[in-house]
Design an enzyme around this catalytic site. Structure first.
Site, PDB file in Angstrom:
ATOM      1  N   TYR A  40       0.861  -1.186   0.000  1.00 51.24           N
ATOM      2  CA  TYR A  40       0.000   0.000   0.000  1.00 51.24           C
ATOM      3  C   TYR A  40       0.895   1.233   0.000  1.00 51.24           C
ATOM      4  CZ  TYR A  40      -4.286   2.621   0.815  1.00 51.24           C
ATOM      5  OH  TYR A  40      -5.336   3.479   0.693  1.00 51.24           O
ATOM      6  N   LYS A  95     -20.594 -20.644  -9.552  1.00 52.23           N
ATOM      7  CA  LYS A  95     -19.934 -20.527 -10.854  1.00 52.23           C
ATOM      8  C   LYS A  95     -18.484 -20.080 -10.658  1.00 52.23           C
ATOM      9  CE  LYS A  95     -20.574 -20.898 -15.327  1.00 52.23           C
ATOM     10  NZ  LYS A  95     -21.675 -20.314 -16.090  1.00 52.23           N
TER      11      LYS A  95
END
Length: 760
Positions: A40, A95
């Site tokens: 970060y 899925k």
């Protein structure tokens, strides 16, 4: 299992231990402050600036290139209809799970709360920069057609509505092969399509792309034959309106060569099948029940070539054969779209794969002697490990040749190897194991069926068709537990201590006494031990009243092994039994031996353990690549503990030169092919991926497998007992329900293998 019990099981599966089926995990180190400052602020600014200079760098510095969005508005979910975006989320997560386990593609599922086409399209376009591809899912027709068309036109990443194209691609591959077997040409056959939804339209369009003639196609919807004189037809239905003056399915089927069913159950009668042309091709793909029952169809016509959407019949048209691998190929060349050329390439790859020799692993999974191209095998099986190495390259090449690939592949061998490496992190072997057990379930004695977890496992094994349980224990206790978990199957319950089992106990006792009367066993002591469930269970297997047994849940391992050795005994030629654990690791399946029996095996014992483990590995369809583990490498220590491993390896090299085995080796060298190649290029393991580890003693093996299990959360199957005369298997103390189910499957497969040996 009752409907209510299945409902509860499904709800618990999705809710526990963590809600949902997918999660996000870090791919970079994050242990130190330095790591976090790179992940970060301030380090993250550098890749941001590089992407700002050139937007294509987003593929270099972020996960975009392997990230697909599965997007729905919940308007056409499975067989549930329009249930809304929130209710569709479990399906979209499912899925995502399939994308990951079959092709190692990461997924965010996105549920959009709108049925407005423009709003839906705008939402997808606005979030598209996050993703490398878009999989549209469960969107009702006709809106689905416009949504996909516009997104494909307006986005520069692959977009596919799998409900349309998945079934089309798989069924087209099956159709090409079926026509070849029937000796018919696609441009000449007459085709009846029952159904006019998104899948049916897409299927028919793709068949046309391969040569089917529009004038030879008759499509039906719920109102009957779609004729060109019908009013108020949608554009998609009008595309396939026929000029033939017929109204019903009965009429359409007369002399038809091909029937494609994407509609509803039981609408095709035997009379309709009889009216079809010679060598009819019938794809009855309605789920869960096809347009005509499979058995009824093949009983009606012995010349039929049939496929369904079900896994319990040959030729399953399963979308999982398509979408993971199509997106894999598209992502890997940074395709701007999934076009017709790419879909057709996937069809051809699947069609061709069915004609090639099937790997032994697939034959084993489906309990086939040899799967070969023919009426019962016109498309590959979902468990075929070759899919990821065949379909994505075909799709990627088509993308390159059609000009939509931004990052062409140059080294195809390296690419295929990369694809195969992606298979290492899933549990396909567990699915193979369970699938194989289902092909020929055996009678399994659960010796501790009055333990709740054991009974739950027996229930799952019964419901899933893995085994035919025989439950041992106190009948009152078992019946009460069965009622509690709604296990209402009619399965045998036997209490060895009950008076009603006296005759059988005495019969077993006499057989036991006859075998061991010269080892100090009296008829009285034999009758007494037959009251103990492990002795009773072992005798059931011995005399053929059961095929195999599972025990050990509530007792320590050595105390359970003892009666098995006394009653069952070792196989011919075996002087020492051993145990191996199959670990499902991130690098793929690993066999670890000996994890439970031999405390300090000799060199000869280690060689025998390696041989037995090799046979078990082959039982799973895996070629064993075996490392004999030590704390030293190839003679670096003269200590007797290292020396015995060297002696075992020397014996194996001399007696079994065909075995791929070497050592002694430290574990890191065994598992790091590059290190091994660089430092010890002479090794038989150099350049190979080790999948079997033989440890020098029980301490090392047992500690290692339990560390893997607890620290890396590697799934363990075992200990798998090796060297016994009959298929008996002993659980670890306090095994989980899943572990017991897996061991039940192992026991069934073991019994299947022994049946094959008897036939030979």
């Amino acid at each position: 299992m009752s409907k209510q019990s299945k409902r509860i099981e499904a709800l618990v599966y999705h809710a526990k231990p963590t809600p949902g089926k997918i999660k996000v995990v870090p791919t970079k180190k994050y242990a130190s402050q330095r790591d976090l400052s790179l992940a970060y602020s301030p380090g993250v600014a550098e890749p941001c600036l590089e992407i700002a200079k050139d937007v294509n760098n987003v593929y270099k510095y972020t996960a975009k290139g392997n990230l697909v969005a599965v997007i729905s508005n919940g308007t056409a979910v499975l067989g549930l209809g329009n249930i809304g975006p929130e209710a569709s989320k479990p399906v979209m997560e499912g899925k995502g799970l399939l994308f990951k386990i079959f092709a190692d593609i990461d997924v965010f599922d996105i549920e959009v709360n709108t049925e407005d086409v423009d709003a839906f399209i705008e939402t997808v376009k606005n979030i598209a920069p996050t993703f490398g591809g878009i999989n549209l899912e469960d969107i009702k027709a006709p809106e689905a057609f416009e949504i996909e068309r516009r997104l494909k036109e307006e986005l520069d990443i692959p977009v596919m509505h799998d409900d349309q194209h998945g079934t089309a691609i798989i069924s087209a591959a099956a159709l090409l092969n079926a026509l070849e077997l029937a000796n018919k040409k696609i441009e000449e056959v007459s085709i009846v399509v029952s159904g006019a939804g998104a899948a049916a339209i897409s299927c028919t369009r793709l068949y046309q792309a391969f040569g089917a003639k529009r004038e030879n196609i008759v499509m039906l919807d719920s109102k009957g034959v779609i004729r060109n004189d019908r009013e108020n037809l949608s554009a998609e239905k009008a595309e396939f309106a026929t000029h033939h003056k017929i109204d019903t399915l009965d009429e359409a089927m007369t002399n038809a060569d091909v029937f494609i069913g994407l509609s509803m159950a039981d609408i095709v009668s035997p009379e309709m099948l009889k009216s079809m042309a010679v060598n009819p091709i019938v794809f009855a793909m309605a789920n869960p029940n096809p347009e005509i029952n499979y058995q009824l169809a093949i009983d009606t016509r012995d010349d039929i070539i049939m496929a369904t959407g079900r896994s319990d019949h040959p030729n399953q048209v399963n979308n999982v054969l398509g979408f993971p691998f199509i997106f894999r190929g598209a992502l890997d060349v940074r395709a701007t779209k999934i076009n017709e050329a790419m879909k057709m390439a996937a069809v051809k790859a699947l069609s061709n794969l069915a004609k090639e020799s099937v790997p032994e692993q697939v034959n084993i999974a489906y309990s086939e002697t040899r799967l070969t191209f023919g009426k019962d095998y016109i498309i590959p099986k979902p468990f075929d490990p070759r899919l990821i190495a065949e379909v994505p390259p075909a799709v990627a090449k088509a993308a390159m040749e059609s000009g939509v690939a931004k990052e062409p592949i140059e080294d195809w061998d390296r690419y295929r190897n990369t694809l195969l490496e992606r298979l290492g992190s899933d549990n396909k072997l567990v699915r193979l194991l369970l699938g194989r057990a289902k092909t020929n379930p055996k009678r399994v004695v659960f010796a501790e069926a009055d333990q709740l977890d054991v009974l739950k496992a027996a229930q799952i094994a019964y419901d899933e068709g893995i085994a035919l349980p025989i439950l041992l224990g106190r009948k009152e206790t078992i019946n009460a537990l069965m009622e509690e978990i709604e296990f209402d199957a009619d399965v045998p319950i036997i209490d060895p201590k009950s008076d009603e089992e006296t005759e059988r106990k005495n019969r077993y006792a006499k057989a036991y006494w006859e075998k061991r009367k010269r080892q100090g066993v009296t008829i009285y002591s034999a009758e007494k031990v037959m009251r103990e469930r492990n002795y009773f269970a072992a005798m059931m297997v011995n005399v053929g009243d059961a095929d195999t047994l599972i025990t050990g849940y509530s007792r320590n391992y050595p105390s359970v092994v003892r009666p098995m050795l006394e009653l069952i005994g070792m196989a011919d030629g075996v002087t020492r039994v051993a145990a191996t654990n199959l670990m499902m690791t991130q690098r793929g399946p690993m066999f670890l031996s000996d994890t439970s029996i031999n405390i300090d095996p000799s060199a000869k014992d280690l060689a025998k353990i390696a041989r037995m483990t090799s046979r078990v590995t082959k039982m799973f369809g895996i070629e064993p690549i075996t490392a004999m583990i030590s704390y030293s490498n190839f003679g670096s220590s003269e200590n007797p503990r290292a020396e015995k491993v060297r002696e075992a390896v020397a014996y194996l090299h001399k007696a079994y030169p065909e075995m791929v085995v070497d050592g002694e080796l430290q574990t890191d060298f065994a598992l790091n092919p590059k290190m091994l190649q660089d430092i010890f290029p002479f090794s038989k393991l150099a350049g190979r991926k080790v999948n079997t580890l033989i440890f020098p003693n029980l301490d090392a093996a047992n500690i290692t497998y339990k560390l893997l299990k607890e620290l890396n959360k590697a799934e363990s199957i075992g200990p798998i007992l090796m060297g016994m005369r009959k298929p008996v298997h002993i659980l670890q103390l306090g095994a989980s329900v899943d572990e017991i189910v897996n061991m039940t499957a192992i026991a069934v497969v073991d019994a299947q293998e022994r049946d094959k040996s008897k036939v030979k």
